[in-house]
Design a protein around this motif. Structure first.
Motif, short mmCIF file in Angstrom:
data_model
loop_
_atom_site.label_atom_id
_atom_site.label_comp_id
_atom_site.label_asym_id
_atom_site.label_seq_id
_atom_site.Cartn_x
_atom_site.Cartn_y
_atom_site.Cartn_z
N ILE A 183 0.84 -1.20 0.00
CA ILE A 183 0.00 0.00 0.00
C ILE A 183 0.88 1.25 0.00
CG2 ILE A 183 -1.74 1.32 1.26
CD1 ILE A 183 -2.84 -1.36 2.28
N LEU A 184 0.73 2.04 -1.06
CA LEU A 184 1.48 3.30 -1.19
C LEU A 184 0.72 4.46 -0.57
CD1 LEU A 184 2.74 2.88 -4.85
CD2 LEU A 184 4.03 2.50 -2.74
N SER A 185 -0.61 4.45 -0.73
CA SER A 185 -1.43 5.50 -0.10
C SER A 185 -2.89 5.06 -0.05
CB SER A 185 -1.31 6.83 -0.86
OG SER A 185 -2.02 6.78 -2.07
N VAL A 186 -3.61 5.66 0.88
CA VAL A 186 -5.06 5.48 0.98
C VAL A 186 -5.64 6.89 0.93
CG1 VAL A 186 -6.98 4.66 2.37
CG2 VAL A 186 -4.81 3.39 2.37
N ASP A 187 -6.40 7.18 -0.12
CA ASP A 187 -6.91 8.52 -0.35
C ASP A 187 -8.44 8.52 -0.33
OD1 ASP A 187 -4.24 9.21 -0.78
OD2 ASP A 187 -4.40 8.90 -2.94
N ASN A 188 -9.02 9.52 0.30
CA ASN A 188 -10.47 9.67 0.28
C ASN A 188 -10.88 10.13 -1.13
OD1 ASN A 188 -10.74 9.03 3.00
ND2 ASN A 188 -10.39 11.13 3.61
N TYR A 189 -11.86 9.43 -1.70
CA TYR A 189 -12.30 9.76 -3.05
C TYR A 189 -13.68 9.16 -3.25
CZ TYR A 189 -11.34 11.34 -7.77
OH TYR A 189 -11.36 12.03 -8.94
N ASP A 208 -15.73 5.43 -1.28
CA ASP A 208 -15.24 6.51 -0.41
C ASP A 208 -13.72 6.56 -0.32
OD1 ASP A 208 -14.55 4.50 1.41
OD2 ASP A 208 -16.16 4.95 2.79
N LYS A 209 -13.03 5.62 -0.96
CA LYS A 209 -11.58 5.67 -0.90
C LYS A 209 -10.93 4.94 -2.07
CE LYS A 209 -11.00 3.99 3.19
NZ LYS A 209 -12.35 3.98 3.67
N LEU A 210 -9.68 5.35 -2.31
CA LEU A 210 -8.80 4.71 -3.29
C LEU A 210 -7.55 4.24 -2.56
CD1 LEU A 210 -9.04 7.20 -6.24
CD2 LEU A 210 -9.37 4.75 -6.44
N ILE A 211 -7.17 2.99 -2.82
CA ILE A 211 -5.97 2.42 -2.22
C ILE A 211 -4.98 2.21 -3.36
CG2 ILE A 211 -5.04 0.48 -0.91
CD1 ILE A 211 -8.43 0.27 -0.47
N VAL A 212 -3.89 2.95 -3.36
CA VAL A 212 -2.88 2.83 -4.42
C VAL A 212 -1.87 1.77 -3.98
CG1 VAL A 212 -1.12 4.01 -5.78
CG2 VAL A 212 -3.20 5.24 -5.07
N LEU A 213 -1.64 0.80 -4.89
CA LEU A 213 -0.76 -0.33 -4.59
C LEU A 213 0.46 -0.31 -5.50
CD1 LEU A 213 -3.47 -3.14 -4.41
CD2 LEU A 213 -2.51 -1.83 -2.51
N VAL A 234 4.33 1.79 -14.24
CA VAL A 234 3.17 1.70 -15.14
C VAL A 234 2.13 0.72 -14.60
CG1 VAL A 234 2.46 0.99 -17.47
CG2 VAL A 234 4.55 2.31 -17.15
N HIS A 235 2.58 -0.30 -13.88
CA HIS A 235 1.68 -1.34 -13.40
C HIS A 235 1.23 -1.14 -11.96
CE1 HIS A 235 3.43 -3.30 -16.98
NE2 HIS A 235 2.18 -3.68 -17.11
N ARG A 236 1.34 0.07 -11.46
CA ARG A 236 0.72 0.36 -10.17
C ARG A 236 -0.79 0.29 -10.36
NH1 ARG A 236 4.88 5.07 -8.65
NH2 ARG A 236 6.39 3.72 -7.57
N LEU A 237 -1.49 0.05 -9.29
CA LEU A 237 -2.92 -0.22 -9.34
C LEU A 237 -3.60 0.49 -8.18
CD1 LEU A 237 -5.31 -2.11 -10.37
CD2 LEU A 237 -4.42 -3.80 -8.77
N ALA A 238 -4.80 0.99 -8.41
CA ALA A 238 -5.60 1.56 -7.32
C ALA A 238 -6.87 0.73 -7.18
CB ALA A 238 -5.95 3.01 -7.62
#
Length: 195
Positions: A42-48, A75-80, A86-90
């Motif tokens: 997990i790189l970040s957890v953002d409210n969205y 309510d959120k996006l988790i960036v992995l 290029v192959h990062r995923l949310a």
């Protein structure tokens, strides 16, 4: 004497071991078991709260995979992390993430519970009706072991709302089912579909 080469790591492991323990995050999902992913990815957890297909994260466009139906508000996006930038995923979801430390020996392979199989099959039928000639489906044949009958089975290549594929493995921890996704293959599918 030959020089020893350092191994280059190509795949992001889904479950990493540290003294027999896993640090994982449970990500809520609708109409399927919650996902279990390594916390270190997990790189970040953002409210969205808008449903989106790509997300601009640190000036990089990241493909988004949805863990809830279209009619549900995220309510959120988790960036992995991915194998490459290029192959990062949310992951887009709703609900609270939970962190868990679990013994590797407590993670048991399991079959997808019947209630989720029924939802996935109804999603396949819904998706087939909306296929619109994109040939998302292919016919495959199998033989029933007991009677040697050929059955035609429809296999869905890749859809977010169907967890009946090689991209998802069901596990059980403390009698609760979870999905271990093949994040590498999912991100590659999303990048391929986008290009």
């Amino acid at each position: 004497m030959n020089q020893v080469r350092k191994h280059t790591f190509e795949a992001v492991s889904l479950l990493t071991a540290d003294n027999g323990m896993l640090d994982v995050t449970l990500v809520p999902a609708i109409n399927q078991p919650d996902w279990i992913i390594p916390s270190s990815l997990i790189l970040s957890v953002d409210n969205y709260d808008d449903r989106i297909w790509t997300y601009l994260w640190q000036q990089q466009e990241v493909m988004v995979f949805h863990l809830l139906p279209c009619d549900q508000t995220p309510d959120k996006l988790i960036v992995l992390e991915g194998n490459t930038t290029v192959h990062r995923l949310a992951l887009q979801t709703a609900g609270e993430l939970r962190e868990l430390k679990v013994r590797i020996s407590d993670v048991k392979d399991a079959e997808l519970p019947e209630r989720y199989v029924d939802v996935a099959i109804s999603n396949i039928d819904y998706n087939k009706a909306k296929d619109d000639g994109f040939n998302i489906y292919k016919q495959i044949s199998s033989e029933d072991e007991g009677e040697n009958n050929r059955q035609d089975i429809v296999e869905e290549h890749f859809r977010e709302n169907v967890v009946l594929s090689y991209l998802f493995q069901t596990v059980v921890i403390d009698d609760i089912p979870y999905i271990v996704p093949d994040l590498d293959k999912i991100s590659h599918q999303l990048v391929d579909l986008d290009s």
